[in-house]
Design an enzyme around this catalytic site. Structure first.
Site, PDB file in Angstrom:
ATOM      1  N   HIS A 355     -74.516  -9.733  -5.145  1.00  0.00           N
ATOM      2  CA  HIS A 355     -73.998 -11.016  -4.583  1.00  0.00           C
ATOM      3  C   HIS A 355     -72.940 -11.688  -5.776  1.00  0.00           C
ATOM      4  O   HIS A 355     -72.714 -12.766  -5.439  1.00  0.00           O
ATOM      5  CB  HIS A 355     -74.871 -12.156  -4.261  1.00  0.00           C
ATOM      6  CG  HIS A 355     -75.807 -11.470  -2.945  1.00  0.00           C
ATOM      7  ND1 HIS A 355     -75.377 -11.777  -1.807  1.00  0.00           N
ATOM      8  CD2 HIS A 355     -76.883 -10.876  -3.043  1.00  0.00           C
ATOM      9  CE1 HIS A 355     -76.218 -11.115  -0.839  1.00  0.00           C
ATOM     10  NE2 HIS A 355     -77.206 -10.848  -1.712  1.00  0.00           N
ATOM     11  N   LYS A 536     -70.301 -26.947  -0.999  1.00  0.00           N
ATOM     12  CA  LYS A 536     -70.756 -25.840  -1.561  1.00  0.00           C
ATOM     13  C   LYS A 536     -71.501 -26.138  -2.734  1.00  0.00           C
ATOM     14  O   LYS A 536     -71.075 -27.415  -3.355  1.00  0.00           O
ATOM     15  CB  LYS A 536     -69.615 -24.630  -1.657  1.00  0.00           C
ATOM     16  CG  LYS A 536     -68.430 -25.149  -2.394  1.00  0.00           C
ATOM     17  CD  LYS A 536     -67.320 -23.963  -2.236  1.00  0.00           C
ATOM     18  CE  LYS A 536     -66.660 -23.937  -1.221  1.00  0.00           C
ATOM     19  NZ  LYS A 536     -66.798 -22.747  -0.470  1.00  0.00           N
ATOM     20  N   ARG A 537     -72.026 -25.412  -3.580  1.00  0.00           N
ATOM     21  CA  ARG A 537     -72.700 -25.705  -4.865  1.00  0.00           C
ATOM     22  C   ARG A 537     -71.355 -26.045  -5.634  1.00  0.00           C
ATOM     23  O   ARG A 537     -70.086 -25.547  -5.786  1.00  0.00           O
ATOM     24  CB  ARG A 537     -73.282 -24.477  -5.571  1.00  0.00           C
ATOM     25  CG  ARG A 537     -74.587 -24.407  -5.021  1.00  0.00           C
ATOM     26  CD  ARG A 537     -75.503 -25.505  -5.364  1.00  0.00           C
ATOM     27  NE  ARG A 537     -76.042 -25.433  -6.618  1.00  0.00           N
ATOM     28  CZ  ARG A 537     -77.331 -25.241  -6.893  1.00  0.00           C
ATOM     29  NH1 ARG A 537     -78.225 -24.703  -6.256  1.00  0.00           N
ATOM     30  NH2 ARG A 537     -77.521 -25.081  -8.226  1.00  0.00           N
ATOM     31  N   LYS A 542     -65.455 -22.439  -8.154  1.00  0.00           N
ATOM     32  CA  LYS A 542     -65.275 -22.916  -6.851  1.00  0.00           C
ATOM     33  C   LYS A 542     -64.117 -24.060  -6.713  1.00  0.00           C
ATOM     34  O   LYS A 542     -63.479 -24.206  -5.560  1.00  0.00           O
ATOM     35  CB  LYS A 542     -66.417 -23.283  -6.179  1.00  0.00           C
ATOM     36  CG  LYS A 542     -67.488 -22.265  -5.898  1.00  0.00           C
ATOM     37  CD  LYS A 542     -68.768 -22.760  -5.452  1.00  0.00           C
ATOM     38  CE  LYS A 542     -69.794 -21.750  -5.209  1.00  0.00           C
ATOM     39  NZ  LYS A 542     -69.785 -20.791  -4.230  1.00  0.00           N
ATOM     40  N   THR A 644     -69.716 -17.798   2.955  1.00  0.00           N
ATOM     41  CA  THR A 644     -70.389 -17.494   4.267  1.00  0.00           C
ATOM     42  C   THR A 644     -69.958 -18.954   4.823  1.00  0.00           C
ATOM     43  O   THR A 644     -69.746 -19.216   6.101  1.00  0.00           O
ATOM     44  CB  THR A 644     -71.725 -17.436   4.458  1.00  0.00           C
ATOM     45  OG1 THR A 644     -72.397 -18.243   3.379  1.00  0.00           O
ATOM     46  CG2 THR A 644     -72.049 -15.971   3.960  1.00  0.00           C
ATOM     47  N   LYS A 648     -68.332 -20.192   8.742  1.00  0.00           N
ATOM     48  CA  LYS A 648     -69.024 -21.023   9.680  1.00  0.00           C
ATOM     49  C   LYS A 648     -67.870 -22.058  10.154  1.00  0.00           C
ATOM     50  O   LYS A 648     -67.707 -22.474  11.356  1.00  0.00           O
ATOM     51  CB  LYS A 648     -69.930 -21.931   8.925  1.00  0.00           C
ATOM     52  CG  LYS A 648     -71.427 -21.399   8.717  1.00  0.00           C
ATOM     53  CD  LYS A 648     -72.377 -21.701   7.353  1.00  0.00           C
ATOM     54  CE  LYS A 648     -73.013 -20.912   6.991  1.00  0.00           C
ATOM     55  NZ  LYS A 648     -73.923 -21.199   5.658  1.00  0.00           N
TER      56      LYS A 648
END
Ligand code: 26V
Length: 799
Positions: A355, A536-537, A542, A644, A648
């Site tokens: 992952h 998100k984290r 990111k 993910t 969504k």
């Protein structure tokens, strides 16, 4: 098999709830609290799960079916009550019955604690997979740890993250069944003795793993599986002899170990820390699971060589990668199978999902720690490594499981798995070319792709009733378990009536979210503004920083030209930082500081708001996703394995602004470039760009906007009480910008300008949004699980 329970009438449900209120909760309807009502409803729903649960178990035994065992240190399952009502087909009846009883159904749903037994994507994926396996009738067990405390609760103090312990088990958990009969001894430490030509492990300490089972019900109640979580208990009475000698602390060792082992989830998913307790947790989960699997197998079979025909074990990342050596130990040491045969049997059972490519997140244990905690496994790992080298003489000298006094868990998992998979097309390619290039050459075909997915029951049907209702009105029902049917919406996307209804559904969600933001954040937002969401984290890769820099640029531009044709926008952030991740915490502080200034600026007013509700979790995602206009998926290309959240949003009709990273690539492919706001360097270009040691300075100097934005931060415009607060952060953008925020900034700004233009054209925007939903069928986790069943597990559906 049971389909939706037709026998339940509203009156029966009402009496079930009242019966539980009286006899299970011991409460009178007049004095019952919201907790009591929630528990009574949960028990009434749980009762309805029992029959399909038992029937599924009976069928699996009777037909001697192959079972899947999903080993994961994290299951981010969130709330279960509403999910159960939806999958049982009892949602409307439950809502109505509670209303008849004078209770507020939404408030009851909201009373359930959010089970946060995970950090982020990896844990939530495991939860979606459990639901999809149940929906597809794939006989399966999830194995995890019953952490007493899930992921910490986040608060903001002066704009900074503060962590508080989470306490989901502070109240009774109605979904779990204690299984004291399913208990195993888990040994640790000690030494090896050589006797009778064999190596015998004499453990120095041990704990008991004791099972807690939660049923997982699939869509329409046709099948149910078990999520089995292990709690740690001391091995027995404490050591009385040592106690009597006055050695009180040592006498209580097993008790102390048991208390700490399943006490708390590790909250850091960014850096691997090498902590002994974490290794013990990993072995605790894995050994308990494998002992349970072998016990179940041996109850019906005697030939352990045929194990792989009946058992498929999936390792969710390397966290349970000790499964390789532990299964060999059980087969060889305990059941007398020859070593190589044990190794090959284990490998035929095991699959490994990778992952992350981030080097700092790859698990490596110092041989000192590993050998101390698991001395027998250290021997076995070395033997696996020698065996692998002997099997592959061409293996380069720098490749190995044990290197530089470390056990590399990625290599161990790879060698011990018959299939290794990445989680998106791009990521799986990078696993082949960048992460395991040599092992890939030695084992061609072992690495495969299984692009992630999400369950449409929770992430559309349950969280977005207005849109789910419109879809059913338009194409009929059945799409919930066959998401490709969303394609049938496409012809309707041309029709004004459908688009109007689609827009109305989104607006309804946005109004609800606006109200919630008003109470939660004390900020009044305009529901007609563009809701731009990044949840998100918090992690440098990111690039929440890129988003907040663009926010500052936008604010400044509006102030320069207040009469301009601006599209009002609400920037919404959500997410937690690992407690020890200083840079991520600085970014959180900056977002909150920027929000404070912008939200109080009368010049920009409704044209720009920034909100960051604290304690982002699964339930908050269920609120935000349906109300989102624009999905931010802006990671540095090559760094996000899949994502993910991106899926969504797409399913719920939010176009993406994003880079060519992870599953964004496949989203773009499915939805078409005209419905996706693409920007930024590709993974390959990013790698090249880093070779210029001055890449960030060059990018900043070439940008017409970025120097001013950085200057504003550096001067303390957003931290007037402490003007040097962000000196380090700004310095890093100038000189150590590994994640290429500067290099992608101008392209991001241009892509954001394109979203403004598209949003200003209502018809165009709604059409784009609707096409995102219509073309999102591929991203159902049912599709993903079918892929695992066929390509990795070789298991058939029982339905
Ligand atoms: C890593 C570590 C590192 C060592 C200690 C504790 C710990 C706990 C969790 C993790 C997980 C990091 C990997 C992860 O969450 N990957 C995410 O997996 C998602 C599901 O495949 C995927 O969508 C995300 O892109 C990926 O970042």
């Amino acid at each position: 098999m049971q389909v939706t329970d037709q026998s339940l009438t509203p009156n029966l449900l009402k009496s079930d709830i009242l019966r539980h209120l009286t006899f299970t909760l011991g409460k009178d309807a007049d004095t019952a609290s919201i907790y009591d009502w929630r528990m009574s409803l949960s028990y009434a729903m749980r009762d309805r799960i029992m029959e399909p649960w038992f029937a599924s178990t009976r069928r699996t035994w009777a037909e001697d079916r192959k079972r899947v065992y999903y080993l994961s240190m994290e299951f981010l399952i969130g709330r279960l009550l509403e999910d159960a009502t939806v999958n049982l087909g009892l949602h409307e009846m439950a809502a109505k019955t509670l209303a008849d009883l004078g209770q507020d159904f939404r408030a009851i749903i909201g009373n359930e604690p959010d089970a946060a037994l995970g950090n982020g994507g990896l844990g939530r994926l495991a939860a979606c997979f459990m639901e999809s396996m149940a929906t597809l009738g794939c006989p399966a067990y999830g194995y995890g740890i019953r952490y007493e405390h899930g992921l910490f609760v986040q608060r903001f103090e002066g704009g900074q993250q503060v962590e508080a312990p989470e306490d989901w088990l502070g109240q009774t958990n109605p979904w779990e069944f204690t299984r004291p009969e399913a208990a195993y001894t888990i040994p640790f430490k000690g030494h090896i003795e050589h006797s009778g030509g064999k190596d015998v492990w004499v453990p120095g300490e041990s704990v008991i793993a004791s099972a807690f089972d939660t049923p997982v019900i699939g869509w329409q109640g046709k099948w149910a599986n078990t999520l089995r979580l292990w709690g740690a208990k001391p091995t027995g009475m404490f050591d009385l002899a040592r106690f009597n000698r006055g050695d009180y602390a040592a006498a209580a060792e097993s008790e102390t170990l048991a208390r700490t082992l399943s006490r708390v989830l590790y909250p850091d998913d960014t850096t691997y820390a090498g902590k002994e307790l974490r290794l013990k947790q990993e072995f605790f989960l894995t050994s308990a699971a494998l002992q349970d699997i072998l016990r179940r197998y041996l109850a019906r079979h005697s030939d352990l060589k045929a194990l792989h025909k009946h058992v498929a074990i999936q390792m969710n990342d390397t966290h349970p990668a000790i499964a390789g050596p532990e299964l060999i130990r059980l087969l060889h040491d305990e059941h007398g199978m020859e070593f190589t045969e044990a190794l090959e049997t284990a490998r035929a059972c095991l699959g490994y999902t990778n992952h992350t490519l981030l080097p700092e997140a790859l698990e490596r244990w110092a041989t000192f720690t590993f050998g101390n905690v698991l001395p027998r496994h250290m021997q076995i790992v070395e033997r696996i490594d020698h065996w692998h080298k002997d099997e592959h003489h061409s293996r380069p000298h720098y490749i190995g499981i044990v290197k530089h006094h470390e056990v590399r868990m990625g290599e161990l998992a790879f060698v011990m798995a018959h299939k290794v998979n990445g989680v998106s097309a791009l990521h799986s390619d990078l696993v082949k070319t960048n992460l395991f290039p040599e092992l890939n050459k030695l084992h061609p075909g072992r690495i495969i792709n299984q692009t992630n997915g999400v369950t449409p029951r929770r992430w559309l049907k349950m969280c977005n009733p207005p849109l789910a209702g419109l879809i059913t009105d338009t194409i009929g029902d059945g799409w919930e378990a066959d998401l490709d049917r969303l394609k049938e919406l496409e012809p309707h996307v041309k029709k004004a009536g459908f688009l109007k209804a689609f827009d109305a559904a989104k607006r309804k969600n946005k109004v609800a979210l606006s109200n919630w933001i008003g109470t939660e954040c004390g900020v009044k937002v305009n529901p007609d503004a563009l809701f731009d969401v990044q949840i998100k984290r918090i992690h440098e890769y990111k690039r929440q920083l890129l988003n907040i820099l663009e926010t500052i640029a936008r604010w400044d531009a509006i102030r320069q030209n207040p009469g301009g044709d601006w599209v009002p926008r609400v920037k919404i952030f959500g997410g937690k930082s690992a407690p020890g991740y200083a840079v991520a915490k600085e970014i959180i502080h900056l977002i909150n500081d920027v929000a404070e200034v912008i939200n109080n600026d009368p010049e920009t007013g409704d044209l720009l708001k920034v909100v960051y509700p604290a304690n982002y979790n699964v339930s908050m995602a269920e609120r935000l996703v349906p109300a989102t206009d624009l999905s931010e998926q802006i990671s540095t290309a090559g760094k996000e394995a899949s994502g993910t959240g991106n899926m969504k949003f797409m399913i719920n009709g939010a176009p993406t602004i994003g880079t060519l990273d992870g599953a964004n690539v496949e989203i773009l492919q499915e939805v078409g470039a005209e419905n996706f706001f693409l920007f930024g360097l590709t993974a390959e270009e990013a790698m090249k760009r880093r070779q210029d040691p001055d890449h960030s300075r060059h990018a900043i100097e070439a940008s017409p906007v970025l120097p001013d934005v950085l200057q504003m931060i550096a001067e303390g415009r957003f931290s007037p009480g402490q003007t040097d607060r962000y000196h380090d952060l700004v310095h890093r953008v100038w000189h150590h910008d590994y994640f290429l925020v500067a290099a992608d900034f101008d392209a991001y700004l241009a892509a954001q300008a394109a979203t403004d233009a598209a949003y200003a054209d209502r018809k165009r925007w709604v059409k784009m949004a609707a096409l995102n939903t219509a073309r999102s069928g591929f991203f159902s986790s049912d599709r993903t699980i079918r892929g695992y069943m066929k390509d990795i597990w070789s298991v058939e559906s029982a339905l």
